[in-house]
Each structure stands twice: as C-alpha cells, then as structure tokens.
Design a protein around this motif. Sequence first.
Motif, PDB file in Angstrom:
ATOM      1  N   ARG A 186      11.691  57.994   0.821  1.00 28.59           N
ATOM      2  CA  ARG A 186      12.308  57.485   2.036  1.00 28.59           C
ATOM      3  C   ARG A 186      12.988  58.615   2.810  1.00 28.59           C
ATOM      4  O   ARG A 186      13.421  59.609   2.221  1.00 28.59           O
ATOM      5  CB  ARG A 186      13.332  56.410   1.698  1.00 28.59           C
ATOM      6  N   PRO A 187      13.111  58.500   4.139  1.00 25.99           N
ATOM      7  CA  PRO A 187      13.804  59.546   4.913  1.00 25.99           C
ATOM      8  C   PRO A 187      15.278  59.609   4.532  1.00 25.99           C
ATOM      9  O   PRO A 187      15.894  58.589   4.183  1.00 25.99           O
ATOM     10  CB  PRO A 187      13.604  59.094   6.365  1.00 25.99           C
ATOM     11  N   SER A 188      15.844  60.798   4.611  1.00 22.70           N
ATOM     12  CA  SER A 188      17.257  60.968   4.292  1.00 22.70           C
ATOM     13  C   SER A 188      18.115  60.379   5.405  1.00 22.70           C
ATOM     14  O   SER A 188      17.636  60.145   6.519  1.00 22.70           O
ATOM     15  CB  SER A 188      17.572  62.464   4.143  1.00 22.70           C
ATOM     16  N   PRO A 189      19.394  60.114   5.141  1.00 20.55           N
ATOM     17  CA  PRO A 189      20.263  59.601   6.203  1.00 20.55           C
ATOM     18  C   PRO A 189      20.286  60.502   7.427  1.00 20.55           C
ATOM     19  O   PRO A 189      20.351  60.018   8.562  1.00 20.55           O
ATOM     20  CB  PRO A 189      21.639  59.526   5.528  1.00 20.55           C
ATOM     21  N   GLU A 190      20.247  61.823   7.202  1.00 26.08           N
ATOM     22  CA  GLU A 190      20.232  62.755   8.325  1.00 26.08           C
ATOM     23  C   GLU A 190      18.977  62.571   9.173  1.00 26.08           C
ATOM     24  O   GLU A 190      19.037  62.571  10.411  1.00 26.08           O
ATOM     25  CB  GLU A 190      20.306  64.205   7.812  1.00 26.08           C
ATOM     26  N   ASP A 191      17.816  62.390   8.496  1.00 30.59           N
ATOM     27  CA  ASP A 191      16.565  62.184   9.235  1.00 30.59           C
ATOM     28  C   ASP A 191      16.596  60.882  10.029  1.00 30.59           C
ATOM     29  O   ASP A 191      16.066  60.802  11.138  1.00 30.59           O
ATOM     30  CB  ASP A 191      15.377  62.177   8.265  1.00 30.59           C
ATOM     31  N   VAL A 192      17.228  59.847   9.450  1.00 29.86           N
ATOM     32  CA  VAL A 192      17.313  58.564  10.153  1.00 29.86           C
ATOM     33  C   VAL A 192      18.135  58.706  11.421  1.00 29.86           C
ATOM     34  O   VAL A 192      17.752  58.238  12.505  1.00 29.86           O
ATOM     35  CB  VAL A 192      17.930  57.487   9.233  1.00 29.86           C
ATOM     36  N   VAL A 193      19.288  59.384  11.317  1.00 30.94           N
ATOM     37  CA  VAL A 193      20.154  59.570  12.484  1.00 30.94           C
ATOM     38  C   VAL A 193      19.456  60.408  13.547  1.00 30.94           C
ATOM     39  O   VAL A 193      19.501  60.095  14.743  1.00 30.94           O
ATOM     40  CB  VAL A 193      21.485  60.227  12.057  1.00 30.94           C
ATOM     41  N   ILE A 194      18.792  61.489  13.122  1.00 24.91           N
ATOM     42  CA  ILE A 194      18.082  62.348  14.070  1.00 24.91           C
ATOM     43  C   ILE A 194      16.970  61.570  14.758  1.00 24.91           C
ATOM     44  O   ILE A 194      16.750  61.696  15.968  1.00 24.91           O
ATOM     45  CB  ILE A 194      17.518  63.582  13.341  1.00 24.91           C
ATOM     46  N   GLY A 195      16.244  60.735  13.984  1.00 34.75           N
ATOM     47  CA  GLY A 195      15.168  59.952  14.572  1.00 34.75           C
ATOM     48  C   GLY A 195      15.680  58.973  15.613  1.00 34.75           C
ATOM     49  O   GLY A 195      15.065  58.784  16.667  1.00 34.75           O
ATOM     50  N   MET A 196      16.835  58.325  15.327  1.00 35.14           N
ATOM     51  CA  MET A 196      17.412  57.391  16.287  1.00 35.14           C
ATOM     52  C   MET A 196      17.841  58.116  17.554  1.00 35.14           C
ATOM     53  O   MET A 196      17.612  57.639  18.677  1.00 35.14           O
ATOM     54  CB  MET A 196      18.602  56.669  15.654  1.00 35.14           C
ATOM     55  N   ARG A 197      18.447  59.275  17.381  1.00 38.93           N
ATOM     56  CA  ARG A 197      18.887  60.042  18.547  1.00 38.93           C
ATOM     57  C   ARG A 197      17.698  60.499  19.381  1.00 38.93           C
ATOM     58  O   ARG A 197      17.692  60.377  20.610  1.00 38.93           O
ATOM     59  CB  ARG A 197      19.696  61.261  18.097  1.00 38.93           C
ATOM     60  N   ASP A 198      16.671  61.011  18.705  1.00 38.55           N
ATOM     61  CA  ASP A 198      15.482  61.473  19.423  1.00 38.55           C
ATOM     62  C   ASP A 198      14.783  60.313  20.124  1.00 38.55           C
ATOM     63  O   ASP A 198      14.243  60.471  21.223  1.00 38.55           O
ATOM     64  CB  ASP A 198      14.520  62.156  18.459  1.00 38.55           C
ATOM     65  N   GLY A 199      14.768  59.139  19.482  1.00 39.23           N
ATOM     66  CA  GLY A 199      14.134  57.981  20.101  1.00 39.23           C
ATOM     67  C   GLY A 199      14.825  57.583  21.393  1.00 39.23           C
ATOM     68  O   GLY A 199      14.174  57.259  22.390  1.00 39.23           O
ATOM     69  N   ARG A 200      16.165  57.598  21.371  1.00 40.17           N
ATOM     70  CA  ARG A 200      16.898  57.266  22.594  1.00 40.17           C
ATOM     71  C   ARG A 200      16.630  58.288  23.691  1.00 40.17           C
ATOM     72  O   ARG A 200      16.503  57.935  24.874  1.00 40.17           O
ATOM     73  CB  ARG A 200      18.405  57.182  22.290  1.00 40.17           C
ATOM     74  N   MET A 201      16.549  59.570  23.298  1.00 39.93           N
ATOM     75  CA  MET A 201      16.294  60.616  24.285  1.00 39.93           C
ATOM     76  C   MET A 201      14.907  60.471  24.895  1.00 39.93           C
ATOM     77  O   MET A 201      14.724  60.587  26.118  1.00 39.93           O
ATOM     78  CB  MET A 201      16.436  61.992  23.618  1.00 39.93           C
ATOM     79  N   ARG A 202      13.913  60.175  24.095  1.00 40.03           N
ATOM     80  CA  ARG A 202      12.559  60.011  24.617  1.00 40.03           C
ATOM     81  C   ARG A 202      12.470  58.790  25.537  1.00 40.03           C
ATOM     82  O   ARG A 202      11.757  58.810  26.533  1.00 40.03           O
ATOM     83  CB  ARG A 202      11.573  59.877  23.455  1.00 40.03           C
TER      84      ARG A 202
END
Length: 295
Positions: free
Chosen positions: A205-221
Amino acid sequence: MAHLDDVQTQRANLTFIRSAMKEPLLERDHEQELARRWREKGDERALHELVRSYTRLVVAAAGRFRHYGLAMGELVQEGNVGLMQAASRFEPERDVRFSTYAAWWIRSAMQDYILRNWSIVRTGTTAAQKSLFFNLRRLRAQIAGNPSSDAMSAEGRQEIARILDVDVQEVETMEMRLAAADQSLNNPLTEAGDGEWQDLLPDQRPSPEDVVIGMRDGRMRSKWLAEALGELSPRERQIIAERRLRDEGVTLEELGRVLGVSKERVRQLESRAMNKLRVSMLKRVRDQGELFAEI
C-alpha cells in the motif's frame, strides 16, 4: 484442501461403489431409447436408469484421480454432477454412445473440483496450466524412466514443454507448485516462535506521505484543468465536457445533432480543443511527468 474420508464415509463409499458396479450395462438400442424418453418426454425413470447404469464411469474416473489427496467420496459426488450434466445435454440422434459422451463431462467435473480444492492458491487458470497440472507427473516419470522419480533435468523440462506445447518457464513454475505444499502465514519463523512468516511480507500500500502528496497533486491538476478549460470557447468546452469528462461520452453524431453541425465538424472541433488544452496544461507544469497522463 478437502479432508480425507473418515471410516464411516469410506464404508458408505464402498457400498455405493459395489452397488454401481452391479448395475447392468445397457445395450445400444435401449440406451438410445432411454435418452429419447428423457429428452423428449421428461421421463425421470428413464433418466435414473440411464444414469445408474453409467455410475461405474464415475467410480473409475474417481479412482484415477485419487492420488491428488482429495476425498474419494467428494470426487464421486462431483463426477455424478458431470454425469447428470451429460444426461441433460446428450443428443441421441448424433449416434454416439452415451458412455463416450458422459466420460468427458465426468472427467471435466472432477478436474475442475481438483483445481479448486487441491490448494488454497488457485492452480490451473489457463488451458496450458491445466494440461501441465494433470500431465506433469506422468510425463516426468516417463522421461526419467522411474515412476517414483521427482527429479527432472533441463532437457526433460524442454521435452515436456514440447509435448504439451507450453513454455519451459510454465513447466518450471508448475513443477515448483506441485512440490510445495500450502503453508500458513502464521507459522513461526523459528522453533523459538520469534515472529511469523507474514511478518516478512512487504506492505504494497502507498505510504501516508504518498497519499498526502497524491491528494495535493490531484487538487493541483484539477485547478490547472479548470483554468485550461476557461481558455476554450463555450462550444469547445461543451464538446470536451460531453466527450471527455463523462463516464460514457456521447457520440460525434449525437453531439453534432445538438450543435447543428456534422459529426466530422465535431471531430475537428474536439481535436482543436484538445490541442489547446495540451498547450495550456504544459505551460503550467515544470515537467510533463507531473501530469498523470498526456492531455
């Protein structure tokens, strides 16, 4: 894996087997008559006589598959299911003996049961794997010249791959599967009980850091896409929304009717709008790799 038969079950199985072997064989004409009565009139008495007479085929097939470590009684039950399927599908006008037709259904039902229950991990999900599972031991013994031999050379694997028309890698994989029994992940790593085998399994599973980064990147995109869409004309935005931003986009022809243009014109407008989006999105990123996919 299914449990082996207990003593009482073994006695019941033996009684069933003896009864099945005492059933009289059918003459060809009588067999055809029974099949027609069942098929055309739904005569259950004819069905029962036909099935009872060929239960011996089930017993014989179960005996051939008994070395897979499954209960004889359960193999017989599965074979009986195959026999009933054969009776329901048999076409007497094809001039084929019922025993020949039923043998395939019986064997298929037992093989499917074995593949589902031989191991916790599903074995033999493709035609090549099924062929390997049921033929590897026999071919290995033939090539080695020793029925009890488990050893196989590289040349032997290549020969089996050639005979069964599969890759050598598939032969090697199935050989390892047949040699290794199922083990619980809760088994201790050492005799002292320090840890379990499941402790060595990596967490995919993705790490908590990867989850947060993915959410941030998703909002930016999403922000970039909204800004890029704002640079399109109203008709271009409508085309992109209807064609690209819906789970099931409308067809060019349907959208053309709404816009009052031909479907070829819609295609041209869509292509132009997509190019505009691509250019606009790339202006907003430092590296094209920051986008999930090319726009």
